[in-house]
Enzyme design. Structure first.
Site, PDB file in Angstrom:
ATOM      1  N   SER A 202       0.837  -1.203   0.000  1.00 16.00           N
ATOM      2  CA  SER A 202       0.000   0.000   0.000  1.00 16.00           C
ATOM      3  C   SER A 202       0.874   1.256   0.000  1.00 16.00           C
ATOM      4  O   SER A 202       1.992   1.231   0.510  1.00 16.00           O
ATOM      5  CB  SER A 202      -0.866  -0.023   1.268  1.00 16.00           C
TER       6      SER A 202
ATOM      7  N   GLN B  11       1.742   6.822  -7.068  1.00 11.47           N
ATOM      8  CA  GLN B  11       0.568   7.492  -6.489  1.00 11.47           C
ATOM      9  C   GLN B  11       0.812   8.998  -6.501  1.00 11.47           C
ATOM     10  O   GLN B  11       1.796   9.478  -5.930  1.00 11.47           O
ATOM     11  CB  GLN B  11       0.295   7.044  -5.050  1.00 11.47           C
TER      12      GLN B  11
ATOM     13  N   TYR C  59      -6.981  15.058   1.751  1.00 12.86           N
ATOM     14  CA  TYR C  59      -6.070  15.909   0.985  1.00 12.86           C
ATOM     15  C   TYR C  59      -6.881  16.699  -0.044  1.00 12.86           C
ATOM     16  O   TYR C  59      -8.108  16.667  -0.027  1.00 12.86           O
ATOM     17  CB  TYR C  59      -4.949  15.054   0.362  1.00 12.86           C
TER      18      TYR C  59
ATOM     19  N   ARG D 182      -7.679   6.298  -5.374  1.00 16.21           N
ATOM     20  CA  ARG D 182      -7.905   5.946  -3.961  1.00 16.21           C
ATOM     21  C   ARG D 182      -9.002   6.842  -3.413  1.00 16.21           C
ATOM     22  O   ARG D 182      -8.940   8.073  -3.547  1.00 16.21           O
ATOM     23  CB  ARG D 182      -6.617   6.101  -3.151  1.00 16.21           C
TER      24      ARG D 182
ATOM     25  N   GLY E 244      -0.301  -2.255   4.254  1.00 15.22           N
ATOM     26  CA  GLY E 244       0.578  -1.115   4.504  1.00 15.22           C
ATOM     27  C   GLY E 244       1.569  -1.440   5.600  1.00 15.22           C
ATOM     28  O   GLY E 244       2.686  -1.914   5.354  1.00 15.22           O
TER      29      GLY E 244
HETATM   30  C1  FMN Z   1       3.299   5.580   7.830  1.00 13.37           C
HETATM   31  C2  FMN Z   1       2.148   5.574   6.889  1.00 13.37           C
HETATM   32  C3  FMN Z   1       2.167   6.356   5.768  1.00 13.37           C
HETATM   33  C4  FMN Z   1       1.090   6.355   4.873  1.00 13.37           C
HETATM   34  N1  FMN Z   1       1.150   7.091   3.731  1.00 13.37           N
HETATM   35  C5  FMN Z   1       0.191   6.992   2.791  1.00 13.37           C
HETATM   36  C6  FMN Z   1       0.309   7.623   1.543  1.00 13.37           C
HETATM   37  O1  FMN Z   1       1.326   8.244   1.241  1.00 13.37           O
HETATM   38  N2  FMN Z   1      -0.710   7.503   0.670  1.00 13.37           N
HETATM   39  C7  FMN Z   1      -1.835   6.814   0.966  1.00 13.37           C
HETATM   40  O2  FMN Z   1      -2.745   6.741   0.149  1.00 13.37           O
HETATM   41  N3  FMN Z   1      -1.963   6.174   2.132  1.00 13.37           N
HETATM   42  C8  FMN Z   1      -0.981   6.230   3.053  1.00 13.37           C
HETATM   43  N4  FMN Z   1      -1.069   5.525   4.216  1.00 13.37           N
HETATM   44  C9  FMN Z   1      -2.219   4.631   4.429  1.00 13.37           C
HETATM   45  C10 FMN Z   1      -1.861   3.179   4.002  1.00 13.37           C
HETATM   46  O3  FMN Z   1      -1.694   3.086   2.603  1.00 13.37           O
HETATM   47  C11 FMN Z   1      -2.940   2.187   4.413  1.00 13.37           C
HETATM   48  O4  FMN Z   1      -4.137   2.518   3.748  1.00 13.37           O
HETATM   49  C12 FMN Z   1      -3.164   2.179   5.913  1.00 13.37           C
HETATM   50  O5  FMN Z   1      -1.945   2.101   6.613  1.00 13.37           O
HETATM   51  C13 FMN Z   1      -4.047   1.007   6.338  1.00 13.37           C
HETATM   52  O6  FMN Z   1      -3.487  -0.213   5.932  1.00 13.37           O
HETATM   53  P1  FMN Z   1      -2.663  -1.161   6.950  1.00 13.37           P
HETATM   54  O7  FMN Z   1      -3.577  -1.494   8.075  1.00 13.37           O
HETATM   55  O8  FMN Z   1      -2.301  -2.366   6.121  1.00 13.37           O
HETATM   56  O9  FMN Z   1      -1.461  -0.399   7.383  1.00 13.37           O
HETATM   57  C14 FMN Z   1      -0.020   5.555   5.129  1.00 13.37           C
HETATM   58  C15 FMN Z   1      -0.037   4.779   6.286  1.00 13.37           C
HETATM   59  C16 FMN Z   1       1.025   4.767   7.158  1.00 13.37           C
HETATM   60  C17 FMN Z   1       0.967   3.867   8.361  1.00 13.37           C
END
Ligand code: FMN
Ligand code: FAD
Length: 804
Positions: free
Chosen positions: A452, A530, A611, A659, A753
């Site tokens: 992710s 992205q 955003y 997204r 993620g």
């Molecule tokens: C440290 C961090 C940075 C993230 N940066 C982005 C990002 O740049 N773009 C985005 O769409 N989502 C971002 N997310 C959200 C993740 O893509 C993901 O949707 C979210 O962490 C939930 O998934 P998970 O439970 O597998 O971590 C970020 C999440 C974390 C934890």
């Protein structure tokens, strides 16, 4: 409202709900709970009241326990109930005498039959146990009498009656419609959710060999039955349908007999000439059709009344756990009340603390199951095998690997079906769904796992550097089919923080190309860029220094749909003018062109998480009164314009995703899952090939409901209502989660993620765990992979031999 504690003189009762402490004269024999005779009234002689009385008497025969049941003996509602083996173990430990009788009368069955669109799908290994409700109550009544419990039948208990003051404890085991709970509604903090579907609980002498789900499509909509045998000559037959179908079929105007006749005709092919019967004669006309009421209580005690069983909580009948909960509540309550070291207050606290966790777990599963039946039209497009899989995994308590343990052959049939579809007939193998390929336009992904997008906040002036080369390079080597970059910003002002990566100059494109080249030349992972613009959440600190907080110095001005600040500490953004919109749109297009130069395989537009583009979509941040505010169509106008311009600049053979935040976690005030379907459809019309279904982070006051796979239901809805390819994300961390989601058709891809932050090799590790070898392993690491697989196999064999 009566004060039920008034006049109590037998024990010192502390008011354990905390607000008041009521002290009463100590009894002559100093009878504290756990240490002496207690006088108890159980209101209601259902499973909860009877079993609690038995359990207390077993712990101290001197307790004086009376049960007040409004029905005459032998009169009860409903037909059969089902249990799990675990419940049987619990009641066996608590009272072997009644458990042995109950066990001797259980009807066992293993299979589930799903009748759907002319096919019957049978899966085995489910191990159900059923017994007639009437018989269960007879056994419990007999046992209670034997132990000296006094049973009063045809005895309606009125909470206003002063006689309850003479009891140390009044156990409100008076079922889901508890009068005793309602009499102190405020003190208990009741929350009742009346669910949408209608059901009627019938019985039949037809004996079903398997737990049977029969789905029938009628001119009025789908009507289905849940049927199971509970005695050698009797089965429960619950008929359910949506409110809309119920009304169109005219059930609302039928007498109970007419409803039963209708159901009998509809399900005649399953009944083999047997009749359907109702035993709810007291319910007139359409009242026999109920809406399930999910009940929760914040507190389970008020004054000397303690809630037990359905009076405290209910769980939807489709997961068959109400009686189990009632019995297990009873055992726990009797246990804590019999421990001399516990004060009454501590005992009740422990009862509620432990039981409410168990109840919450079951109510969560039950909610998933209830929603599955309420959303049936999403799944009636599925082929029978997938429909059955989706039904069996609906509560999320049964997963892919659970199904393998229950019925390996059946699960492998599902896997072969999945692979056959995924490869257009080329491969028909029994292998985990997560390793099946997926195609988006001309892009072939080697498997269904994605890394992710995750901001690393490690760029200088937007330039990705060696950190990014290692970070993305390592995750590409780790086996995922698709890699997303972090949100890469289309301008310096569009960054979230000074550390964000960017794509606004050739220098950025060159730096990214170095990373893309590494990924392509060292792995089979595909790489998606992205692109985003921070909007109102810009000019903030890097994540680990306080995400979303403004910089200490050198803040830059930010823009948004409206001049609403993200939080009281953030800057007030400037509401975008048309000229701003054109500038930003062109920046996105320029970034797409640079992405092409850098040879990315795919582009994702970030329109989620509050955003810039998300600030247009959510009504909570968009207060514009021009063509870009107001209706959803207006709020989508600018994000769609950006997407369409990007699509035009990106080659037709390459895919694009978007997204979205499928909910603002703000109820009907914000974006709802129903809106998310419309948002997804709008982007798809502009050429989006995949919807990356995230949620929330769109306003500072969100109230998310977290849990395992907590955002997957949104992906499910978008995929199956809008019929679009989706990627699910959010607290998905085990291979079993991914396989269950994919095989059930709840998403086409699964993104992880945080698990990937700590384990870049998540996919290769999953392959080793699942004993799947047809995966591309970097040659440098082949030895490590072989060793891991061997060790895991050895461990599994060791575990098996220990069990033998
Ligand atoms: C440290 C961090 C940075 C993230 N940066 C982005 C990002 O740049 N773009 C985005 O769409 N989502 C971002 N997310 C959200 C993740 O893509 C993901 O949707 C979210 O962490 C939930 O998934 P998970 O439970 O597998 O971590 C970020 C999440 C974390 C934890
Ligand atoms: C359609 C349907 C199917 C179900 N299937 C299953 C299943 O398969 N497995 C399962 O485990 N559970 C099932 N349940 C749930 C199960 O019936 C309940 O969870 C269970 O009966 C709870 O036990 P209880 O003793 O708390 O309440 P109840 O069984 O409701 O007992 C309450 C008793 O209190 C009496 N009463 C109420 N008010 C008064 C009063 N004022 N004075 C005197 N007496 C009073 C009532 O007459 C009743 O006998 C199903 C429920 C429904 C609606």
């Amino acid at each position: 409202m009566p004060c039920l504690t008034h006049g109590l003189s037998r024990i010192a009762v502390q008011n354990w709900i905390g607000a008041r402490i009521l002290a009463f004269a100590a009894p002559p024999n100093d009878a504290l709970v756990g240490g002496g005779i207690v006088k108890i009234a159980c209101i209601g002689g259902g499973p909860a009241g009877l079993y609690f009385a038995i359990s207390m008497k077993l712990r101290d025969p001197a307790h004086q326990i009376e049960i007040f049941e409004r029905n005459a003996p032998g009169v009860t509602f409903g037909w059969g109930v089902v249990f799990s083996d675990l419940t049987v173990d619990n009641i066996m430990r608590n009272d072997p005498t009644s458990a042995k009788t109950i066990r001797a009368e259980f009807t066992h069955w293993d299979d589930i039959d799903v009748h759907y669109r002319g096919e019957t799908i049978t899966s085995g290994g489910h191990g159900f146990i059923g017994i007639g409700r009437k018989r269960l109550l007879e056994i419990l009544q007999e046992r209670a009498r034997e132990l000296g419990v006094i049973l009063h039948f045809s005895a309606e208990a009125d909470p206003r009656d002063a006689k309850w003051h003479d009891y140390d404890l009044v156990i409100a085991s008076d079922g889901a419609n508890s009068r005793f709970r309602q009499a102190q509604a405020e003190a208990f903090g009741i929350d009742i959710d009346v669910r949408r579907n209608r059901f009627i609980w019938l019985g039949t002498s037809k004996v079903f060999d398997a737990f049977t789900f029969a789905f029938e499509e009628t001119e009025f909509g789908w009507i289905w039955a849940h049927a199971y045998r509970f005695a050698p000559d009797c089965s429960t037959f619950i008929v359910e349908c949506s409110e809309k179908t119920w009304r169109s079929a005219g059930f609302d105007e039928m007498s109970q007999e007419e409803s039963v006749d209708f159901c009998e005709r509809l399900f005649s092919k399953y009944l083999d000439g047997h009749e359907l019967k109702s035993n709810a004669a007291h319910l007139r006309g359409s009242a026999a059709w109920l809406n399930f009421r999910r009940i929760k209580c914040e507190r389970w005690t008020a004054a000397n009344v303690v809630l037990l069983g359905d009076a405290a909580h209910t769980a939807h009948f489709s997961i068959g756990s109400g009686t189990k909960l009632a019995l297990e509540d009873s055992i726990k309550l009797a246990d804590v009340l019999s421990r001399p070291e516990l004060s009454l207050e501590a005992a009740i606290d422990e009862y509620q603390a432990e039981r409410s966790v168990e109840v919450l777990k079951l109510q969560n599963s039950a909610r998933n199951s209830t929603e599955w039946f309420e959303s049936l039209p999403l799944y009636t497009q599925f082929e029978p095998l997938q429909f059955a899989y989706s039904l069996l995994t609906r509560s999320q308590r049964i997963s892919h690997e659970n199904l393998r343990l229950r019925d390996r052959a059946w699960l492998e049939t599902v896997e072969r079906w999945f692979w056959k579809r995924a490869t257009k007939g080329a491969l028909c193998k029994a292998a985990p769904p997560m390793f099946a390929p997926f195609r988006l336009r001309d892009l072939e992904l080697q498997n269904r796992i994605a890394v992710s997008p995750m901001a690393t906040y490690s760029s200088l002036e937007g330039r990705p550097n060696d950190f990014h080369l290692v970070h993305y390079g390592e995750r590409a080597l780790g086996g995922a089919g698709l890699l997303f970059t972090e949100m890469t910003c289309v301008s310096a002002e569009g960054r979230i923080s000074p550390g964000c990566a960017g794509m606004w100059s050739d220098e950025h494109a060159d730096a990214w190309k170095r990373i893309v080249d590494f990924v392509h030349s060292n792995s089979r992972a595909k790489f998606c860029l992205q692109l985003g613009h921070s909007g109102p959440k810009g000019s903030t600190r890097v994540g680990w220094e306080g995400g979303d907080l403004p910089l200490n110095e050198q803040n830059w001005p930010v823009v948004a749909a409206s001049d609403l600040r993200w939080s009281p500490v953030n800057q007030v953004p400037r509401a975008m003018t048309r000229a701003d919109m054109e500038l930003v749109r062109d920046q996105f297009v320029a970034a797409v062109r640079m992405g092409l130069m850098a040879e990315f395989d795919m582009i994702e537009l970030h329109a989620a998480h509050g955003y810039l583009l998300s600030s247009f979509i959510t009504p909570l941040q968009n207060k514009r009164t021009d063509d870009y505010g107001g209706s959803l169509a207006n709020r989508l106008r600018f994000p769609l314009e950006v997407f369409a311009a990007m699509r035009e600049a990106w080659p037709a053979h390459k895919p694009m995703s978007v997204r979205i935040s499928a909910t603002d976690w703000a109820g009907d005030d914000g974006i709802t899952p129903a809106d998310a379907v419309l948002v997804a459809e709008a982007f798809a019309r502009e050429g989006a090939d995949l919807i990356d279904v995230s949620a929330g982070q769109t306003w500072a006051g969100q109230q998310p409901v977290y849990g395992r796979m907590f955002q997957t239901p949104f992906s499910d809805r978008v995929r199956n209502e809008a019929k679009l390819a989706t990627m699910a994300v959010g607290n998905i961390y085990e291979p079993d989660h991914a396989n269950s989601i994919l095989a059930a058709g709840r998403a086409d891809l699964v993104a992880l993620g945080r698990p990937h932050l700590i384990d870049p090799f998540w996919t290769l590790r999953a392959a080793a765990e699942l004993d799947y070898h047809d995966i591309n392993v970097p040659p440098q690491y082949l030895n490590g992979m072989a060793q891991l697989s061997r060790n895991l196999r050895r461990d599994a064999q060791g575990a098996r031999s220990l069990l033998v």
